[in-house]
Design an enzyme around this catalytic site. Structure first.
Site, PDB file in Angstrom:
ATOM      1  N   GLU A  60      16.550  36.792  46.116  1.00  9.85           N
ATOM      2  CA  GLU A  60      16.659  35.522  45.955  1.00  9.85           C
ATOM      3  C   GLU A  60      17.919  34.903  46.936  1.00  9.85           C
ATOM      4  O   GLU A  60      17.639  33.456  47.047  1.00  9.85           O
ATOM      5  CB  GLU A  60      17.461  34.835  44.219  1.00  9.85           C
ATOM      6  CG  GLU A  60      15.820  35.653  43.371  1.00  9.85           C
ATOM      7  CD  GLU A  60      17.015  36.332  42.015  1.00  9.85           C
ATOM      8  OE1 GLU A  60      17.764  36.686  41.938  1.00  9.85           O
ATOM      9  OE2 GLU A  60      16.674  35.483  40.948  1.00  9.85           O
ATOM     10  N   HIS A  70      13.006  31.803  37.317  1.00 11.36           N
ATOM     11  CA  HIS A  70      13.023  32.668  38.221  1.00 11.36           C
ATOM     12  C   HIS A  70      12.228  32.525  39.212  1.00 11.36           C
ATOM     13  O   HIS A  70      11.319  33.384  39.296  1.00 11.36           O
ATOM     14  CB  HIS A  70      12.501  33.904  37.591  1.00 11.36           C
ATOM     15  CG  HIS A  70      13.646  34.897  36.558  1.00 11.36           C
ATOM     16  ND1 HIS A  70      12.713  35.166  35.954  1.00 11.36           N
ATOM     17  CD2 HIS A  70      14.514  35.409  37.039  1.00 11.36           C
ATOM     18  CE1 HIS A  70      13.797  35.956  34.944  1.00 11.36           C
ATOM     19  NE2 HIS A  70      14.942  35.388  35.295  1.00 11.36           N
ATOM     20  N   ARG A 105      17.778  38.702  25.220  1.00  7.37           N
ATOM     21  CA  ARG A 105      16.874  37.412  24.760  1.00  7.37           C
ATOM     22  C   ARG A 105      16.095  38.014  24.067  1.00  7.37           C
ATOM     23  O   ARG A 105      15.195  38.861  24.595  1.00  7.37           O
ATOM     24  CB  ARG A 105      16.443  36.488  25.905  1.00  7.37           C
ATOM     25  CG  ARG A 105      17.910  35.722  26.621  1.00  7.37           C
ATOM     26  CD  ARG A 105      17.508  35.291  27.757  1.00  7.37           C
ATOM     27  NE  ARG A 105      18.122  35.218  29.069  1.00  7.37           N
ATOM     28  CZ  ARG A 105      17.862  35.389  30.093  1.00  7.37           C
ATOM     29  NH1 ARG A 105      16.910  33.733  30.466  1.00  7.37           N
ATOM     30  NH2 ARG A 105      19.218  35.521  30.973  1.00  7.37           N
TER      31      ARG A 105
END
Ligand code: ADP
Length: 386
Positions: A374, A176, A236
């Site tokens: 991002e 990340h 996850r």
């Protein structure tokens, strides 16, 4: 023609795109090709979020998705000329701490890191190859999710395994990083006193991690060798006793592929709730299992925020970002409960209205909500290559 920059994020079954002008921080267009290989769907939106027409055609491979995106850009942005492309790449290996110009040598190097991120790296590289074929001769750069963490102190870079494994690359890489890079840059511009202090950032999306950032640099993060460690995520598991993996192999006789599927795709919020990987659905559902999944998420998040603060000897600011961090006032409020010992205390009115600063005026630690971007980090790296 308007010169424009393309940011790409190619996943296992998705391709995220954003087109930015050569200068300026607002995208002209954003989009997502989803479920590539199955019943793939391409959605593109303009600056204001309005859906745009897309070119017809198949969506069964990354290369086809790339072609359809480019054909759609000709329809939707007829005067734009793509002059540089930036790619998000999950793994830049042990040394790369900055974006890199893409050429054959880099592609070869990045392919060597595929065993470290087998579920992501090969897809990222396929996306790059498809873009190289479509845009020959223009600068293309790779931005690595690991790069921001590359100057971790050694104690946060290693596992307590025999040293030979460290030398082979078994390290705590952290991920990340593109998102953390954005948040650090944003703080440098808007709150330099916090940027120069000790900040814990909780990036809470489908994937989730937290990062300790001191003076703008990552000193610790919850994700380690893979994107499995640390916080529980949509599907996850987050932190897991390695003894569980041994048990699954020896007693349950699961194969490595079955274990990977279990840990990456069936665990986390989905596994605990038996219902969904989507926080919105869990918040709305009200089943005891969904409530427990949220309890676990919040508890582990509180633990890890404490751990990240400990890595810096304290905390000056806590930043929430990612789909959950930016949108769920409930998760933020619950995470900040019983955190008074860290100087964390939120103002519920500010939190409920998703204000930028949600801590109360008297709190020692500033708590913030900062929408991450991002694509913008990738675009800036591509611009720098021009
Ligand atoms: P990705 O990591 O795939 O980019 P996002 O950052 O978009 O994912 O985050 C997706 C997560 O954000 C999902 O769990 C989704 O339920 C959650 N989310 C989005 N909006 C809200 C909301 N209003 N309330 C709670 N959770 C939300």
């Amino acid at each position: 023609m308007t010169r424009a920059i393309l940011a790409l994020n190619a996943g296992s079954s998705s391709l995220k795109v954003a087109v930015y002008p050569e200068t300026g921080d607002r995208p002209l267009l954003t989009g997502l090709a989803d479920r590539i290989g199955a019943e793939g769907k391409l959605t593109l939106r303009d600056e204001g979020g309005v859906a745009l027409p897309v070119a017809p055609g198949p969506l069964t491979t990354q290369a086809e998705a790339m072609r359809r995106v480019i054909e759609s850009l000709r329809i939707d942005l007829p005067v734009a000329e793509i002059v540089a492309v930036g790619h998000r790449v999950v793994h830049g290996g042990p040394d790369r701490d900055a974006p890199a110009h893409i050429d054959d040598a880099l592609l070869e190097e990045l392919a060597r890191y595929a065993p470290f991120a087998p579920l992501h790296q090969p897809h990222n590289l396929n996306g790059i190859r498809a873009a190289l074929a479509e845009f020959p001769g223009i600068p293309q750069v790779a931005c690595f999710d690991t790069a921001f963490h590359r100057h971790h102190p050694w104690v946060n870079d290693t596992f307590a395994l025999p040293r030979a494994y460290y030398d082979k690359g078994v390290r705590r890489y952290g991920f990340h990083g593109v998102s953390y890079d954005y948040i650090a840059g944003h703080l440098a511009e808007t709150a330099p006193h916090l940027h120069d202090g000790r900040v814990v950032v909780a990036h809470l999306g489908n994937g989730a991690s937290a990062c300790a950032i001191q003076n703008g640099r990552s000193v610790a993060s919850t994700m380690g060798f893979s994107a499995l460690d640390g916080l529980p995520m949509g599907t996850r598991c987050g932190q897991l006793d390695p003894g569980v993996v041994l048990y699954l192999m020896e007693q349950e006789r699961l194969t490595p592929a079955q274990i990977a599927d279990l840990l990456y795709k069936q665990s986390g919020l989905l596994g605990l709730s038996g219902l969904s990987n989507d926080m919105r659905e869990l918040e709305a559902s009200g089943t005891p299992e969904a409530a427990q999944a949220i309890d676990y998420f919040v508890f582990r998040l509180q633990r890890e925020i404490g751990a990240m603060a400990a890595a810096m000897g304290g905390i000056d600011a806590l930043v929430f970002c990612g789909g959950i961090g930016e949108n769920s006032a409930t998760i933020r409020a619950r995470t900040c409960e019983r955190m008074g010992w860290m100087g964390i205390e939120i103002d519920h009115h500010r939190n409920g209205s998703h204000a930028r600063v949600i801590s109360s005026d008297l709190a020692r630690t500033t708590v913030m909500v900062i929408p991450t971007d991002e694509a913008l980090v990738i675009v800036r790296a591509a611009r720098a290559a021009l």
